[in-house]
Scaffold this motif. Structure first.
Motif, PDB file in Angstrom:
ATOM      1  N   PHE A  13       0.807  -1.202   0.000  1.00  0.00           N
ATOM      2  CA  PHE A  13       0.000   0.000   0.000  1.00  0.00           C
ATOM      3  C   PHE A  13       0.849   1.264   0.000  1.00  0.00           C
ATOM      4  CE2 PHE A  13      -2.696  -3.253   1.891  1.00  0.00           C
ATOM      5  CZ  PHE A  13      -3.835  -3.124   1.122  1.00  0.00           C
ATOM      6  N   PHE A  14       2.168   1.139   0.099  1.00  0.00           N
ATOM      7  CA  PHE A  14       3.029   2.310   0.168  1.00  0.00           C
ATOM      8  C   PHE A  14       3.041   3.037  -1.173  1.00  0.00           C
ATOM      9  CE2 PHE A  14       7.006   4.676   0.194  1.00  0.00           C
ATOM     10  CZ  PHE A  14       6.972   5.249   1.456  1.00  0.00           C
ATOM     11  N   ILE A  15       2.874   4.364  -1.122  1.00  0.00           N
ATOM     12  CA  ILE A  15       2.832   5.185  -2.330  1.00  0.00           C
ATOM     13  C   ILE A  15       4.195   5.825  -2.549  1.00  0.00           C
ATOM     14  CG2 ILE A  15       1.755   7.195  -3.422  1.00  0.00           C
ATOM     15  CD1 ILE A  15      -0.716   6.624  -1.661  1.00  0.00           C
ATOM     16  N   GLU A  16       4.830   5.468  -3.649  1.00  0.00           N
ATOM     17  CA  GLU A  16       6.166   5.993  -3.948  1.00  0.00           C
ATOM     18  C   GLU A  16       6.064   7.388  -4.571  1.00  0.00           C
ATOM     19  OE1 GLU A  16       9.021   4.683  -3.244  1.00  0.00           O
ATOM     20  OE2 GLU A  16       8.615   2.586  -2.776  1.00  0.00           O
ATOM     21  N   GLN A  17       5.442   8.292  -3.857  1.00  0.00           N
ATOM     22  CA  GLN A  17       5.292   9.660  -4.346  1.00  0.00           C
ATOM     23  C   GLN A  17       5.319  10.638  -3.172  1.00  0.00           C
ATOM     24  OE1 GLN A  17       2.286  10.683  -7.140  1.00  0.00           O
ATOM     25  NE2 GLN A  17       2.439   8.790  -8.304  1.00  0.00           N
ATOM     26  N   SER A  18       5.708  11.872  -3.491  1.00  0.00           N
ATOM     27  CA  SER A  18       5.585  12.961  -2.521  1.00  0.00           C
ATOM     28  C   SER A  18       4.207  13.588  -2.708  1.00  0.00           C
ATOM     29  CB  SER A  18       6.675  14.009  -2.749  1.00  0.00           C
ATOM     30  OG  SER A  18       7.947  13.486  -2.434  1.00  0.00           O
ATOM     31  N   ILE A  19       3.448  13.642  -1.627  1.00  0.00           N
ATOM     32  CA  ILE A  19       2.078  14.145  -1.671  1.00  0.00           C
ATOM     33  C   ILE A  19       2.006  15.498  -0.975  1.00  0.00           C
ATOM     34  CG2 ILE A  19      -0.304  13.721  -0.969  1.00  0.00           C
ATOM     35  CD1 ILE A  19       0.260  10.743  -1.134  1.00  0.00           C
ATOM     36  N   CYS A  20       1.466  16.463  -1.681  1.00  0.00           N
ATOM     37  CA  CYS A  20       1.301  17.809  -1.129  1.00  0.00           C
ATOM     38  C   CYS A  20      -0.183  18.051  -0.867  1.00  0.00           C
ATOM     39  CB  CYS A  20       1.851  18.849  -2.100  1.00  0.00           C
ATOM     40  SG  CYS A  20       1.503  20.553  -1.620  1.00  0.00           S
ATOM     41  N   ILE A  21      -0.529  18.311   0.379  1.00  0.00           N
ATOM     42  CA  ILE A  21      -1.912  18.612   0.750  1.00  0.00           C
ATOM     43  C   ILE A  21      -2.029  20.113   0.986  1.00  0.00           C
ATOM     44  CG2 ILE A  21      -3.749  18.212   2.434  1.00  0.00           C
ATOM     45  CD1 ILE A  21      -2.504  15.472   2.986  1.00  0.00           C
ATOM     46  N   ILE A  22      -2.869  20.761   0.198  1.00  0.00           N
ATOM     47  CA  ILE A  22      -3.068  22.205   0.322  1.00  0.00           C
ATOM     48  C   ILE A  22      -4.328  22.451   1.142  1.00  0.00           C
ATOM     49  CG2 ILE A  22      -3.367  24.381  -0.898  1.00  0.00           C
ATOM     50  CD1 ILE A  22      -1.945  23.178  -3.284  1.00  0.00           C
ATOM     51  N   GLY A  23      -4.144  22.986   2.330  1.00  0.00           N
ATOM     52  CA  GLY A  23      -5.247  23.198   3.264  1.00  0.00           C
ATOM     53  C   GLY A  23      -5.168  22.186   4.390  1.00  0.00           C
ATOM     54  N   LEU A  24      -4.656  22.603   5.546  1.00  0.00           N
ATOM     55  CA  LEU A  24      -4.480  21.691   6.677  1.00  0.00           C
ATOM     56  C   LEU A  24      -5.556  21.920   7.735  1.00  0.00           C
ATOM     57  CD1 LEU A  24      -0.590  21.683   7.054  1.00  0.00           C
ATOM     58  CD2 LEU A  24      -2.043  19.899   6.065  1.00  0.00           C
ATOM     59  N   PHE A  63       6.837  18.266   6.039  1.00  0.00           N
ATOM     60  CA  PHE A  63       7.254  19.641   5.768  1.00  0.00           C
ATOM     61  C   PHE A  63       6.016  20.509   5.651  1.00  0.00           C
ATOM     62  CE2 PHE A  63       8.415  22.922   2.517  1.00  0.00           C
ATOM     63  CZ  PHE A  63       9.263  23.668   3.331  1.00  0.00           C
ATOM     64  N   ALA A  64       5.953  21.585   6.439  1.00  0.00           N
ATOM     65  CA  ALA A  64       4.807  22.488   6.433  1.00  0.00           C
ATOM     66  C   ALA A  64       5.266  23.881   6.027  1.00  0.00           C
ATOM     67  CB  ALA A  64       4.151  22.532   7.815  1.00  0.00           C
ATOM     68  N   THR A  65       4.521  24.500   5.099  1.00  0.00           N
ATOM     69  CA  THR A  65       4.932  25.800   4.588  1.00  0.00           C
ATOM     70  C   THR A  65       3.710  26.600   4.125  1.00  0.00           C
ATOM     71  OG1 THR A  65       6.316  26.921   2.925  1.00  0.00           O
ATOM     72  CG2 THR A  65       5.266  24.875   2.271  1.00  0.00           C
ATOM     73  N   ASP A  66       3.896  27.919   4.030  1.00  0.00           N
ATOM     74  CA  ASP A  66       2.871  28.758   3.410  1.00  0.00           C
ATOM     75  C   ASP A  66       3.282  29.173   2.002  1.00  0.00           C
ATOM     76  OD1 ASP A  66       4.926  30.510   3.944  1.00  0.00           O
ATOM     77  OD2 ASP A  66       3.708  31.949   5.075  1.00  0.00           O
ATOM     78  N   ASP A  67       4.398  28.623   1.531  1.00  0.00           N
ATOM     79  CA  ASP A  67       4.938  28.947   0.213  1.00  0.00           C
ATOM     80  C   ASP A  67       4.471  27.893  -0.793  1.00  0.00           C
ATOM     81  OD1 ASP A  67       6.535  29.309  -2.086  1.00  0.00           O
ATOM     82  OD2 ASP A  67       8.157  30.178  -0.916  1.00  0.00           O
ATOM     83  N   ALA A  69       4.660  27.753  -4.103  1.00  0.00           N
ATOM     84  CA  ALA A  69       5.630  27.400  -5.146  1.00  0.00           C
ATOM     85  C   ALA A  69       6.671  26.426  -4.606  1.00  0.00           C
ATOM     86  CB  ALA A  69       6.303  28.664  -5.677  1.00  0.00           C
ATOM     87  N   GLU A  70       7.135  26.668  -3.396  1.00  0.00           N
ATOM     88  CA  GLU A  70       8.127  25.783  -2.781  1.00  0.00           C
ATOM     89  C   GLU A  70       7.557  24.380  -2.599  1.00  0.00           C
ATOM     90  OE1 GLU A  70      11.059  25.755   1.169  1.00  0.00           O
ATOM     91  OE2 GLU A  70       9.158  26.867   1.215  1.00  0.00           O
ATOM     92  N   ALA A  71       6.308  24.299  -2.193  1.00  0.00           N
ATOM     93  CA  ALA A  71       5.679  22.996  -1.976  1.00  0.00           C
ATOM     94  C   ALA A  71       5.451  22.257  -3.290  1.00  0.00           C
ATOM     95  CB  ALA A  71       4.351  23.184  -1.245  1.00  0.00           C
ATOM     96  N   LEU A  72       4.961  22.961  -4.293  1.00  0.00           N
ATOM     97  CA  LEU A  72       4.682  22.328  -5.583  1.00  0.00           C
ATOM     98  C   LEU A  72       5.941  21.775  -6.231  1.00  0.00           C
ATOM     99  CD1 LEU A  72       2.115  24.867  -7.104  1.00  0.00           C
ATOM    100  CD2 LEU A  72       1.626  22.630  -6.094  1.00  0.00           C
ATOM    101  N   ALA A  73       7.058  22.456  -6.016  1.00  0.00           N
ATOM    102  CA  ALA A  73       8.317  22.017  -6.612  1.00  0.00           C
ATOM    103  C   ALA A  73       8.756  20.652  -6.082  1.00  0.00           C
ATOM    104  CB  ALA A  73       9.406  23.056  -6.336  1.00  0.00           C
TER     105      ALA A  73
END
Length: 292
Positions: A13-24, A63-67, A69-73
């Motif tokens: 079940f492990f996902i070999e991807q970096s997942i970005c969640i926008i809105g915590l 990793f938590a950020t308000d940036d 562009a930094e997160a999407l990269a």
């Protein structure tokens, strides 16, 4: 049963991807908690400093950020967990900030406008609409719960940008969080959700607004359960109601007709009232059976 804990083959079940969640908030935070340890990296984006501080304190994400562009990269998959109109703005903004290919899934409570916006994404993007049918009346990361999605229906709405790979990834996520997928057209979703989710909020709000304060000492489970949704986040609910206005208004019309029938029966000695109440009771039983 939590499907991600079936035994020795858990690594499948492990996902070999970096997942970005926008809105915590409640939904995004709960999803982050449910996915923690099941993907390469979890990135959280939120504009509120207090929310970011809490996310770091509780290790909700890596990793938590308000940036943005930094997160999407750093992301392979982006999950939009903000209010509906914010998600619509993000779907327009993300390709401008990050033109490289991305996969996007959203958690918005209405789907027609979201799917239309996803269809406008660049061809290099893949996108899928989603809506987990769960939640709480209390908003915010402080109330997030990794078990929030257990046994919940997770509606999925295909777009012109939906790929087989994204379909597979969505199934994988839904399995990990122990939800149940339901493929549905966006207009059908919005019509059904108006009846099962958005109208109940308005009914609950009307009940809370019309109940005089002096009766508080006699409040019991009936009022607590029926009035619970009135405590929902207003900003979130306004987004939902305004982006699904027509379906909600039609649901309200049906509700008012039924309420007027009950009122009329009660005013006219109540002879027809037992039949109306029995009809409602039987319809509820039918709805609950079909839900399972």
């Amino acid at each position: 049963m939590r499907y991600a804990k079936l035994g020795a083959d858990e690594d499948a079940f492990f996902i070999e991807q970096s997942i970005c969640i926008i809105g915590l908030g409640l939904m995004g935070g709960s999803l982050a908690l449910a996915l923690r340890g099941y993907c390469t990296r979890l990135i959280g984006v939120d504009p509120e400093p207090a929310t970011l501080a809490l996310a770091r304190q509780k290790n909700v994400v890596d990793f938590a950020t308000d940036d943005l562009a930094e997160a999407l990269a750093q992301a392979d998959l982006v999950i939009l967990a903000a209010p509906v109109r914010t998600n619509l703005a993000l779907l327009e903004k993300i390709p401008q900030i990050h033109p490289d290919p991305l996969s996007i899934i959203d958690l918005s409570s209405t789907k027609s406008a979201i799917v239309a916006a996803m269809n406008q994404l660049p061809q290099e993007f893949s996108a899928l609409g989603g809506h987990p049918m769960c939640g709480k009346e209390k908003a915010g990361l402080a109330h997030a719960d990794g078990k929030l999605f257990w046994d919940a229906t997770f509606a999925l709405t295909e777009t012109e940008r939906t790929t087989p790979a994204l379909r597979t990834l969505a199934y994988q996520i839904i399995t990990i969080i122990s939800a149940h997928p339901l493929w549905i057209y966006a207009p059908t979703h919005d019509r059904w959700a108006a009846a099962t989710s958005h109208l109940p909020y308005l009914v609950s709000s009307a009940l809370a607004a019309s109940t005089p304060p002096e009766v508080a000492p006699l409040i019991g489970p009936g009022f607590q359960s029926t009035g619970r949704l009135a405590g929902s986040d207003i900003t979130m609910m306004l987004d939902i109601l305004t982006t699904n206005r027509e379906h909600v208004l039609k649901a309200l019309d049906r509700y008012k007709i039924t309420l007027e029938e009950i009122e009329s029966a009660l005013r006219n000695a109540g002879d027809e009232l037992p039949g109306l109440l029995e009809k409602a009771r039987q319809n509820r039983k039918t709805l609950m059976k079909r839900q399972m």
